[in-house]
Write a protein that holds these residues in place. Structure first.
Motif, PDB file in Angstrom:
ATOM      1  N   ILE A  48     -75.110  11.973  -3.975  1.00 26.85           N
ATOM      2  CA  ILE A  48     -76.122  11.124  -4.425  1.00 26.85           C
ATOM      3  C   ILE A  48     -77.655  11.842  -4.489  1.00 26.85           C
ATOM      4  O   ILE A  48     -78.293  12.533  -3.573  1.00 26.85           O
ATOM      5  N   ARG A  49     -78.295  11.810  -5.737  1.00 34.14           N
ATOM      6  CA  ARG A  49     -79.243  12.642  -6.051  1.00 34.14           C
ATOM      7  C   ARG A  49     -80.667  11.657  -6.021  1.00 34.14           C
ATOM      8  O   ARG A  49     -81.548  11.886  -5.397  1.00 34.14           O
ATOM      9  N   GLU A  50     -80.111  10.369  -6.524  1.00 32.87           N
ATOM     10  CA  GLU A  50     -81.490   9.558  -6.712  1.00 32.87           C
ATOM     11  C   GLU A  50     -80.708   8.136  -7.050  1.00 32.87           C
ATOM     12  O   GLU A  50     -79.779   7.816  -7.590  1.00 32.87           O
ATOM     13  N   PHE A  51     -81.687   7.149  -6.570  1.00 38.11           N
ATOM     14  CA  PHE A  51     -81.563   5.661  -7.182  1.00 38.11           C
ATOM     15  C   PHE A  51     -82.218   5.559  -8.453  1.00 38.11           C
ATOM     16  O   PHE A  51     -83.138   6.103  -8.710  1.00 38.11           O
ATOM     17  N   THR A  52     -81.614   4.777  -9.362  1.00 41.40           N
ATOM     18  CA  THR A  52     -82.483   4.518 -10.687  1.00 41.40           C
ATOM     19  C   THR A  52     -81.818   3.091 -11.131  1.00 41.40           C
ATOM     20  O   THR A  52     -80.712   2.709 -10.799  1.00 41.40           O
ATOM     21  N   LEU A  53     -82.783   2.513 -12.076  1.00 38.78           N
ATOM     22  CA  LEU A  53     -82.366   1.362 -12.644  1.00 38.78           C
ATOM     23  C   LEU A  53     -82.011   1.535 -14.087  1.00 38.78           C
ATOM     24  O   LEU A  53     -81.835   0.684 -14.920  1.00 38.78           O
ATOM     25  N   GLU A  54     -81.900   3.043 -14.444  1.00 36.69           N
ATOM     26  CA  GLU A  54     -81.545   3.026 -15.827  1.00 36.69           C
ATOM     27  C   GLU A  54     -80.237   2.476 -16.292  1.00 36.69           C
ATOM     28  O   GLU A  54     -80.290   2.150 -17.462  1.00 36.69           O
ATOM     29  N   ASN A  55     -79.304   2.506 -15.381  1.00 37.09           N
ATOM     30  CA  ASN A  55     -78.044   1.887 -15.588  1.00 37.09           C
ATOM     31  C   ASN A  55     -78.398   0.432 -16.447  1.00 37.09           C
ATOM     32  O   ASN A  55     -77.677   0.154 -17.405  1.00 37.09           O
ATOM     33  N   TYR A  56     -79.059  -0.425 -15.541  1.00 35.61           N
ATOM     34  CA  TYR A  56     -79.224  -1.742 -15.961  1.00 35.61           C
ATOM     35  C   TYR A  56     -80.270  -1.848 -17.217  1.00 35.61           C
ATOM     36  O   TYR A  56     -79.813  -2.671 -17.928  1.00 35.61           O
ATOM     37  N   ARG A  57     -81.256  -0.897 -17.241  1.00 36.43           N
ATOM     38  CA  ARG A  57     -81.848  -0.854 -18.472  1.00 36.43           C
ATOM     39  C   ARG A  57     -80.909  -0.455 -19.636  1.00 36.43           C
ATOM     40  O   ARG A  57     -80.927  -1.225 -21.031  1.00 36.43           O
ATOM     41  N   ALA A  58     -79.994   0.371 -19.652  1.00 37.20           N
ATOM     42  CA  ALA A  58     -79.184   0.747 -20.705  1.00 37.20           C
ATOM     43  C   ALA A  58     -78.329  -0.426 -21.211  1.00 37.20           C
ATOM     44  O   ALA A  58     -77.753  -0.608 -22.350  1.00 37.20           O
ATOM     45  N   VAL A  59     -77.664  -1.190 -20.109  1.00 37.49           N
ATOM     46  CA  VAL A  59     -76.906  -2.280 -20.330  1.00 37.49           C
ATOM     47  C   VAL A  59     -77.497  -3.508 -21.102  1.00 37.49           C
ATOM     48  O   VAL A  59     -77.217  -3.842 -22.123  1.00 37.49           O
ATOM     49  N   TRP A  60     -78.801  -3.632 -20.602  1.00 38.37           N
ATOM     50  CA  TRP A  60     -79.517  -4.824 -21.050  1.00 38.37           C
ATOM     51  C   TRP A  60     -79.932  -4.506 -22.664  1.00 38.37           C
ATOM     52  O   TRP A  60     -80.195  -5.519 -23.559  1.00 38.37           O
ATOM     53  N   ALA A  61     -80.144  -3.185 -22.860  1.00 39.36           N
ATOM     54  CA  ALA A  61     -80.603  -2.552 -24.040  1.00 39.36           C
ATOM     55  C   ALA A  61     -79.466  -2.442 -25.012  1.00 39.36           C
ATOM     56  O   ALA A  61     -79.734  -2.044 -26.383  1.00 39.36           O
TER      57      ALA A  61
END
Length: 289
Positions: A48-61
């Motif tokens: 586990i390197r870091e938490f991110t919201l990038e997955n959700y941004r990619a989903v909604w975009a």
């Protein structure tokens, strides 16, 4: 007195502790795991390197997600509508036309499809709707068609038919239970006041049966969203739904964070739609009352 209440509370907690622990283990733990994965940048819990919201941004975009999610909602809505509309007459017949001594036998017959695997039932519908399947062979034998029909398989219609058949018992049983709870004297009172059978059904039977209808709709709608076997087999892989998209991310692409984000997003959308549906139903019942 207070010690007695505490003792009863302790006994109650002792009784529910095993099933509660089992429920948490088999239900909450997987959901929390999926939720945790959706915030990870790396797909492996040991790195586990870091938490991110990038997955959700990619989903909604992602426009592909928008299109597939909308298709999934439309297909699930069609399946729910078809299943409930077909299940209500069956439940009504069982509740009002079948004698009490035979109701158990009819309910037993309704549960027979559960004796076979869901996958086998889907394959059977593929055989029935196939190019050389039961329907095409029967129509050719009767001389109604010369060439097999190609539009009855690998499309939304075939998926709706298959899913409606698969989830029909789930819709019949809650509607039947709601109809069984209706006080028959209320129906007799409506007819004594000059109401026709149709108006008595509309003003008395249907509102009182709505809890069962709502339960049936939710029981069918929610799992239909997550079905990936039927789109793959009956849809021929040409009409993927959100579950197929999640499966591709999780297994084919080995992208667990993105697949988890897709799953969590789909669950949230389904939860919001379900809550709106329940609220609208309560408003409908208040207006009718």
């Amino acid at each position: 007195m207070a010690s007695g209440n505490r003792s009863q509370t302790a006994q109650g907690l002792t009784l529910i502790a095993p099933p509660l622990g089992y429920a948490v283990l088999v239900l909450a733990a997987p959901l929390l795991t999926i939720l945790a994965y959706s915030f990870f940048k790396d797909g492996y819990l040991t790195v586990i390197r870091e938490f991110t919201l990038e997955n959700y941004r990619a989903v909604w975009a992602d426009p592909i997600f928008h299109r597939i999610m909308l298709r999934s909602l439309v297909v699930a809505a069609l399946v729910t509508l078809a299943t409930v509309v077909l299940a209500f007459p069956v439940a009504y017949f069982l509740s009002f036309a079948v004698s009490p001594q035979k109701k158990a036998m009819w309910l037993f017959l309704i549960t027979i499809p559960f004796w076979t695997s869901y996958l086998i039932r889907v394959f059977l519908w593929k055989v029935i709707l196939g190019y050389n399947g039961v329907i095409n062979s029967g129509l050719k034998t009767l001389g109604i068609i010369e060439q097999p029909l190609t539009f009855i398989l690998y499309n939304v219609n075939s998926m709706v038919i298959t899913l409606a058949h698969a989830y029909a018992p789930f819709a019949i049983l809650p509607i039947f239970i709601a109809l069984e709870k209706i006080d028959r004297s209320l129906l007799e009172a409506g007819r004594d006041l000059g109401e026709s059978r149709a108006m008595t059904f509309w003003r008395v039977t249907l509102p009182l049966a709505m809890p069962g209808v709502v339960a049936a709709a939710l029981i069918v709608f929610i799992p239909t969203i997550g079905d990936y076997v039927t789109p793959a087999l009956i849809g021929g892989g040409k009409i993927p739904m959100i579950a197929n998209m999640i499966q591709a991310q999780m297994l084919d692409l080995d992208n667990r964070p993105m697949g988890s984000a897709l799953a969590v997003t789909a669950m949230l959308i389904v939860a919001v739609i379900s809550l709106v549906f329940i609220a609208l139903n309560r408003r409908f019942l208040r207006v009718r009352q």
